[in-house]
Design an enzyme around this catalytic site. Structure first.
Site, PDB file in Angstrom:
ATOM      1  CE  LYS B  76      -3.851   1.870   2.746  1.00 54.59           C
ATOM      2  NZ  LYS B  76      -4.634   1.675   3.972  1.00 54.59           N
ATOM      3  CB  SER B 171      -8.041   3.553   3.330  1.00 54.24           C
ATOM      4  OG  SER B 171      -7.186   2.999   4.304  1.00 54.24           O
ATOM      5  CB  SER B 195      -8.059   0.824   6.482  1.00 54.45           C
ATOM      6  OG  SER B 195      -8.723   2.013   6.795  1.00 54.45           O
TER       7      SER B 195
END
EC number: 6.3.5.7
Lengths: 512, 373
Positions: B76, B171, B195
């Site tokens: 990420k 997210s 997330s």
């Protein structure tokens, strides 16, 4: 120990304090309830016409000043408080900045053990209670030399609290009249130093050096138990000596290792405390007392002229010799204190609570640190007085100059002269000479052995004291003076000493 | 091959059925083909191929580093990667190339994993849809599944197919989509308030949020320091255990990691559930829960019960306060963590040079999106 309520400072003070009857003081000391007419500390000349007259006239009221101090001392450690970058005063700009110091995203603080030890040692030396558990917080404000936008400090629960600092001021006309005062130590906390800003007004830019960002600081908060610049300066001086003796900070004000902020207010005795101002960044030992006294005077004048004191932050302008408001700090700032989530609570142990099988690298034992504390200045001075029958003020003077005590002790080792004589020579002739030549003790051309031999000669009355003093003249580089010396020695020995021998002895002394 | 689990492909590599370079190239090619998903912000093609080369050398010598050697992974874009742009999907860090690796990234690299790229997210990990980053939203691979397309064709009235897609949740949507679309075998996400788990559920993969303090946060660009945890996204639970075994453990650079030693582990095969007791918090059965989710939940509970496990109701009485507390803590810490973004040391800086305050204000206005202002 309660602070004596009788307060006056050295001669030369230009205002009068009423000492007794300070019922409005903060909790230290017991108010006696009586009032005094305060005739102490009068100087003959009022240098500032706006101050109250020397003798209180009928109906005129006296002023008392209240001074508290916040001292920031840079911790003497190899690396910074929360990162591994080095601590070095003179390095090229931005050469000692780790990723964490530059606030690169994702970096985390890691606590430096040496800094914690320094805080504990300082707390022990100041008779504080060491909190077995202390916490770290974030103090937020935006400034270019604070990369993260917050400073990590200890606001809620600092590492040490409730101590005291004993210091001495001279009272009366003579240096020999010294009294001991104490000021409460409210707390000691660990916090980060910020970087440095250099404002380049010519090019409308500010240059930032982050070498200092993240260096460990000990903030020592002194209670408002002091009443004038002299007391504050004396307290600071003693704190400096303690920090230097402990090795926890070099506490050199000129190098920014010790910075002082003062909180100052004035009031009439018996009435509530006045509004206080903060005078920031007093970075010079010389101007500390001056700045504080100026601010006290300024407040008195302001109030006597019907004005009001604003709760503001001021700085001392060294050139103008006065305090001026600091523009940036108008109004109260909201620091949005918040626990530092990346640092768990700091837990300290003593020999009783040390967990079994604990890795000694990972824990701090307060009792062990206490045992290893170096000798404090107060103890050293007491020893000197006991051992040599020295006058207290002389013991102060010996400790007041770096290396002087060691020099004195080395001379004592090698001479048969009386301690009183040695003391007098070291403090008057020797120190006077150094001051005149602007030399530190370490730079002295006269070694302890040389002085010891000279004093022995003097003792045996082989030479006169004036001759001995002239040795220093020769040291200054006046070779012809040696002949004069030889003449003096001959006379002192009633013509019996052989000139060649005298010359040899003297030359040996002078070349060492 | 790309649809296999991590364990399976690791075995294949060890047996020589496929080489790391082949694996790498196939994943890179698939990444290009699935570009419309917008799962990747940066594809580190050169880096990955070089790593594949090194891994191949090791396999040839029979000296593989472990289960992750030669396996394509994705990270990420809020994890610091040395030499590879790390943006957090924000203008504030566009062009920011960190000089160091996050601890978890370093651990993956030390195991010989191949870094395929940095995945898309909500800006600074604030969001639950992966729609709020400056690089645009991430599209759920399941939007392009046959079932979904047929369902939509029936309902749509000639709508533009391009605009008809499902969110990945967030997210860590990019990481979830990357794993779900077979472009890598495992991905790092981060989890503060769901997330990693949220996009895992949306994309049909396994998302694991380790307990706080188990995995180092050093190098994870923080949102809420007291809640953030690096998370894993994998295609099966065993893979999650493999990755966690590598990532977990004390890090001297992160003072909030626990000191106890951690060793890699394998999950036992669970065939007998009769000794299991499973609790379902009654406070979680809120009226707002969708019927589809509720029925899936019941289905799982019934499955366990029918196999002999005990399923009981438990109570987590503070549940109703949790979201409120979360919001208070979250906003405080986020505001604090965002204070460092002023354009001075790194990242975006505006052109204003009137004063420091003006520079800070303009930089932050330009750098952050509306969520943060």
């Amino acid at each position: 120990m309660a602070t004596p309520m009788l307060r006056w400072c050295c001669p030369g003070r230009r205002w009068i304090f009423a000492g007794i009857g300070g019922g409005s003081r903060h909790g230290r000391g017991v108010p006696t309830g009586s009032t005094s007419s305060g005739k102490r500390g009068q100087s003959s000349v009022a240098q500032q016409p706006l101050i109250t007259a020397q003798k209180p006239r009928k109906g005129e009221r006296e002023w008392a000043a209240v001074v508290g101090l916040e001292i920031h001392a840079q911790i003497a450690s190899n690396s910074k408080l929360f990162s591994g970058s080095q601590v070095d005063f003179a390095a090229p700009p931005n050469s000692l900045v780790s990723f964490f110091d530059a606030s690169l995203p994702g970096t985390l603080p890691v606590l430096n053990r040496r800094c914690v030890e320094a805080a504990v040692m300082t707390g022990l030396a100041l008779d504080c209670h060491i909190n077995r558990k202390s916490l770290f917080d974030r103090k937020h404000y935006f400034y270019a030399d604070l990369p993260a936008g917050y400073q990590i400090t200890q606001q809620r629960l600092p590492i040490a609290v409730n101590g005291s600092l004993a210091y001495s001021v001279c009272v009366g006309q003579r240096w020999s009249q010294m009294v001991t005062r104490t000021v409460g130590v409210k707390q000691i906390q660990l916090e980060q130093d910020s970087g440095k800003s250099l404002h380049d007004n010519l090019r409308s830019q500010t240059l930032i050096d982050l070498n200092r960002a993240g260096v460990g600081l000990l903030e020592v908060v002194l209670e408002p138990d002091m009443s004038c610049g002299e007391e504050a300066a004396a307290a600071i001086r003693e704190l400096q000596l303690i920090l230097q003796a402990l090795g926890t900070s070099q506490a050199n004000m000129a190098e920014g290792q010790l910075r002082v902020d003062a909180n100052i207010s004035v009031h009439h005795p018996g009435e509530p405390l006045g509004v206080r101002t903060e005078v920031k960044n007093l970075n010079s030992a010389r101007f500390l007392a001056k700045a504080i006294d100026y601010e006290i005077q300024r407040q008195i004048s302001e109030l006597e002229n019907g004005g009001k004191i604003l709760n503001e932050t001021r700085s001392f302008d060294y050139k103008l010799g006065c305090t001026v408001p600091m523009r940036d700090k108008e109004g109260k700032q909201d620091y949005r204190f918040m626990p530092e989530p990346n640092l768990p609570p700091l837990l300290l142990y003593d020999s009783g609570s040390l967990p079994t099988g604990a890795d000694p690298q990972q824990v701090i034992d307060i009792d062990q640190l206490r045992e290893q504390l170096p000798e404090l200045p107060r103890v050293t001075r007491e020893k000197l007085v006991r051992q040599y029958g020295m006058r207290p003020e002389h013991s102060f003077a010996l400790l007041n100059e770096v290396g002087l005590l060691e020099f004195f002790q080395n001379v004592m080792k090698e001479t048969r002269a009386e301690p009183k004589k040695v003391t007098s020579w070291v403090l008057n002739t020797f120190l006077g000479f150094l001051k005149q030549q602007n030399l530190a003790v370490s730079e002295s051309p006269v070694t302890p052995s040389a002085l010891a031999e000279l004093l022995d000669l003097l003792d045996r009355k082989a030479i006169s004291s004036s001759a001995a003093k002239q040795v220093t003249d020769v040291k200054k580089g006046n070779p012809r003076a040696i002949n004069k010396l030889i003449g003096l020695v001959r006379r002192a020995t009633l013509g019996r000493a052989d000139p060649t021998v005298i010359k040899e002895v003297l030359e040996r002394q002078l070349s060492s | 091959m790309l649809g296999r689990t991590l364990r399976e492909v690791s075995a294949a590599l060890k047996q020589g059925q496929v080489t790391p370079t082949e694996l790498c190239q196939r994943c890179l090619s698939l990444i290009k083909k699935t570009k419309f998903l917008n799962a990747y912000i940066t594809v580190s093609e050169e880096v990955a191929l070089k790593q594949a080369e090194e891994s191949e050398k090791r396999y040839k010598k029979g000296l593989s580093l472990g289960d992750l050697d030669g396996i394509p992974v994705a990270v990420k874009d809020n994890f610091s990667t040395a030499g590879i742009e790390t943006t957090c999907a924000s203008n504030m860090l566009k062009g920011y190339v960190p000089p160091y690796n996050a601890t978890v990234v370093q651990k993956l690299l030390d195991q010989g994993a191949l870094l395929m790229g940095k995945t898309n997210l909500d800006e600074f990990a604030m969001g639950s849809g992966s729609t709020d980053g400056i690089f645009g939203p991430v599209k759920n691979p399941w939007s392009y599944s046959k079932q979904y397309r047929e369902k939509r064709k029936q309902k749509s009235h000639g709508e533009n197919e391009d605009s008809d897609w499902l969110i990945t949740g967030g997210s860590s949507g990019g990481s979830a989509a990357a794993v779900s679309a077979f472009t890598c075998f495992a991905a790092l996400g981060s989890d503060t308030g769901g997330s990693t788990r949220n996009p895992a559920a949306h994309c049909g993969v396994v998302g694991l949020k380790p307990s706080y303090g188990l995995v180092s946060r050093h190098g994870l660009i923080p949102l809420v320091n007291s809640m953030d945890v690096p998370g894993t996204l994998t295609r099966c639970v065993d893979d999650a255990a493999t990755v966690l075994g590598i990532l977990a453990g004390h890090d001297p650079k992160d003072s909030t990691t626990i000191q106890d030693p951690v060793k890699p582990f394998t999950l036992p095969s669970l065939t007998d559930v009769s000794k299991l007791c499973i609790g379902i918090p009654k406070e979680y059965l809120t009226p707002a829960l969708s019927s589809e989710v509720r029925s899936l939940w019941s289905k799982a509970a019934n499955l366990f019960e029918s196999e002999g496990a005990k399923v009981i109701e438990v109570s987590l009485p503070h549940t109703s306060y949790s979201i409120v507390c979360y919001h208070v803590l979250c906003t405080s810490e986020v505001a604090s963590n965002m204070a460092r973004f002023d354009g001075l040391e790194y990242g975006h800086r505006c052109d204003t040079d009137v004063s420091t305050e003006a520079m800070y204000a303009a930089t932050r206005r330009e750098g952050f999106n509306d969520v943060k202002l």
